[in-house]
Design an enzyme around this catalytic site. Structure first.
Site, PDB file in Angstrom:
ATOM      1  CD  GLU A 191      -3.406   2.358   9.665  1.00  0.00           C
ATOM      2  OE1 GLU A 191      -2.342   1.939   9.225  1.00  0.00           O
ATOM      3  OE2 GLU A 191      -4.305   2.833   8.965  1.00  0.00           O
ATOM      4  CB  CYS A 194      -1.671  -3.997   9.666  1.00  0.00           C
ATOM      5  SG  CYS A 194      -2.776  -3.135   8.556  1.00  0.00           S
ATOM      6  CG  HIS A 200      -2.101  -8.476   8.418  1.00  0.00           C
ATOM      7  ND1 HIS A 200      -3.023  -7.919   9.273  1.00  0.00           N
ATOM      8  CD2 HIS A 200      -2.032  -7.655   7.336  1.00  0.00           C
ATOM      9  CE1 HIS A 200      -3.487  -6.789   8.725  1.00  0.00           C
ATOM     10  NE2 HIS A 200      -2.899  -6.615   7.558  1.00  0.00           N
TER      11      HIS A 200
END
Ligand SMILES: [Zn+2]
Lengths: 138, 348
Positions: B80, B112, B234
């Site tokens: 990103e 993400c 994550h």
């Protein structure tokens, strides 16, 4: 550096492409048409090792406009195992610690931005093999 | 199914501690360390960005695979923080890695999750037989607004995965994706920093998608949490992945190796892929690994992986994640950090 010249130099800047002379075996970087040692005109492409040793260095405190955010920083002449010497910025370290004989690796980094809206220019910089201080206090 | 034939990771050498950031804003550092489980984070240098991180990680992936870059038929970079708004990061990275010009290149974005997205597409193209080798990279130099909770986590780093059919280091046994429209975190065009929905980023966003993807892939593969030696989820902070893993039935022991966030920070698209790289640095042949990413917006990709006999010898050919987290590093003051992250405006 105007964009077309940067673009022409991409193989040397991005991949450290050099030329090995067919006549005498000398490795030249950046590549050229005539061998400075034997005047041979035939070369085969070789990739330089991404490591070397500092031959000499200096610290820039009053830097060109595009490098103001980075100053002070060290510039060094680095010799690779192919006996090629290139001038590179030394990064990820205290500039004053860069000394002749220091072992470095050559890492792909952003070299400069062409002003606020121009292209981004990439290439290689030297990083000391034992980079930076690991002390938590400064 | 084809698998991972090479992998590499890169983490910048600069660090800033949670304590130093907390001091700047008059916050209690212990509440950050205890609440978010964040000790310090990596900070990209002025000369580091998604492109340079991708090149560093990609070089190690090619070295571990020992594959001629000319045989790589696709290269995808998920981030990103692509340095250009218009001009692909992948073109620079391909040229630097010696890949192409006969190559399909694209930049991916999904908060993400963009890294595992790139991995999923690279894997699928190799599976289909369309290309011989394909590389998927997740890398970011994330920005958190000053004095925002994100400032303690947003960091820089990434990992690259090369997929192929022969001499596989890690088999891919199953994949699964779960995606819905959830506005938990976003950045509008032209805005410098992202915004988020505070507590809304938790239950309806992170936990819902991570847990659904992990449950989905367990059901599809017929495996249970105890069938895995390692799991990585994550890591927006230190706490979320532990809570999600616990709810799914995974132990801290299974999550310990991949949970690199406490000293690396959240490298966004590079987060779970770098955690996976840390696992591959130590996994033994036969070990099963679960990786589940999360991208705000929102979605999760999950992969079930299994290390092969080739992994231990091949991983010697690149730098380990732990060597970069624990090796030479520089600690920055908040002032230096502000300069590095271009939070200081110069008079030109
Ligand atoms: Zn010659």
């Amino acid at each position: 550096m105007p964009s077309p010249r940067y673009w022409r130099e991409i193989p040397g800047r991005y991949r450290l492409e050099a030329g090995r002379c067919h006549g005498c075996g000398k490795v030249v970087y950046p590549t050229r048409r005539i061998c400075p040692a034997c005047r041979g005109a035939e070369f085969e492409p070789v990739l330089l090792s991404r490591r070397g040793r500092v031959v000499t260095s200096t610290v820039l405190r009053v830097s060109p406009d595009d490098f103001v955010m980075e100053s002070p920083y060290a510039m060094a002449i680095v010799e690779t195992p192919e006996r090629v010497r290139l001038m590179v910025q030394v990064t990820d370290c205290e500039p004053s610690t860069v000394q002749p004989g220091m072992e470095v690796t050559l890492e792909f980094r952003l070299i400069r931005k062409e002003g606020q809206s121009g292209i981004l220019c990439y290439g290689h910089k030297a990083v000391p093999v034992v980079a930076a201080d690991t002390a938590r206090s400064r | 199914m084809s698998g991972i034939v090479g992998y590499g990771a890169y983490i910048p050498r600069n660090r800033i501690t949670s304590e130093e950031i907390a001091r700047q804003w008059g916050k209690d550092p212990r509440s950050i360390q205890r609440g978010l489980l964040l000790e310090e984070k990596s900070v990209p240098g002025i000369d580091e960005d998604t492109i340079t991180i991708s090149v560093a990680a990609g070089r190690d992936a090619l070295a571990r695979a020992d594959v001629d870059p000319q045989r790589v038929g696709a290269l995808y970079i998920g981030s990103e923080s692509h340095p250009y708004a218009v001009k692909p990061s992948g073109t620079v990275v391909a040229e630097a890695l010696g890949i192409g010009p006969e190559v399909h290149v694209a930049d991916f974005e999904f908060a993400c999750k963009a890294g595992t997205e790139a991995m999923f597409v690279a894997l699928s193209l190799v599976d289909s037989g369309r290309v011989e080798y394909a590389m998927g990279i997740g890398a970011d130099t994330s920005q958190g607004a000053p004095n925002d909770a994100l400032e303690f986590s947003a960091s820089g780093g990434g990992a690259a995965y090369l997929f192929g059919r022969d001499r596989v280091l890690v088999d891919v046994l199953e994949t699964y994706s779960f995606t819905t429209d959830t506005p938990d975190f976003w950045r509008r065009e032209g805005q410098f920093y992202p915004r988020h929905g505070g507590r809304f980023t938790g239950e309806p966003a992170y936990f819902k998608h991570v847990e659904a993807a992990a449950r989905g892939i367990l059901a599809r593969s017929g495996l249970k949490p105890e069938d895995f030696r390692f799991a990585v989820f994550h890591m927006p902070n230190g706490k979320f992945p532990l809570a999600a893993g616990k709810a799914l039935g995974f132990t801290n022991e299974q999550m310990k190796t991949g949970r690199v966030v406490t000293t690396m920070g959240n490298t966004y698209s590079g987060s779970s892929p770098t955690g996976l790289a840390a696992i591959l640095d130590v996994a033994e042949p036969g070990d099963r690994i679960l990786i589940t990413s999360f991208g705000s917006g929102a979605g999760s990709d999950a992969f079930v992986l299994q290390a092969t006999d080739l992994l231990p010898s091949r991983r010697e050919l690149g730098a380990t994640v732990r060597s970069m987290l624990d090796g030479p590093r520089r600690y920055l003051t908040y002032g230096e950090y502000a300069k590095y992250r271009e939070k200081i405006i110069l008079n030109h």
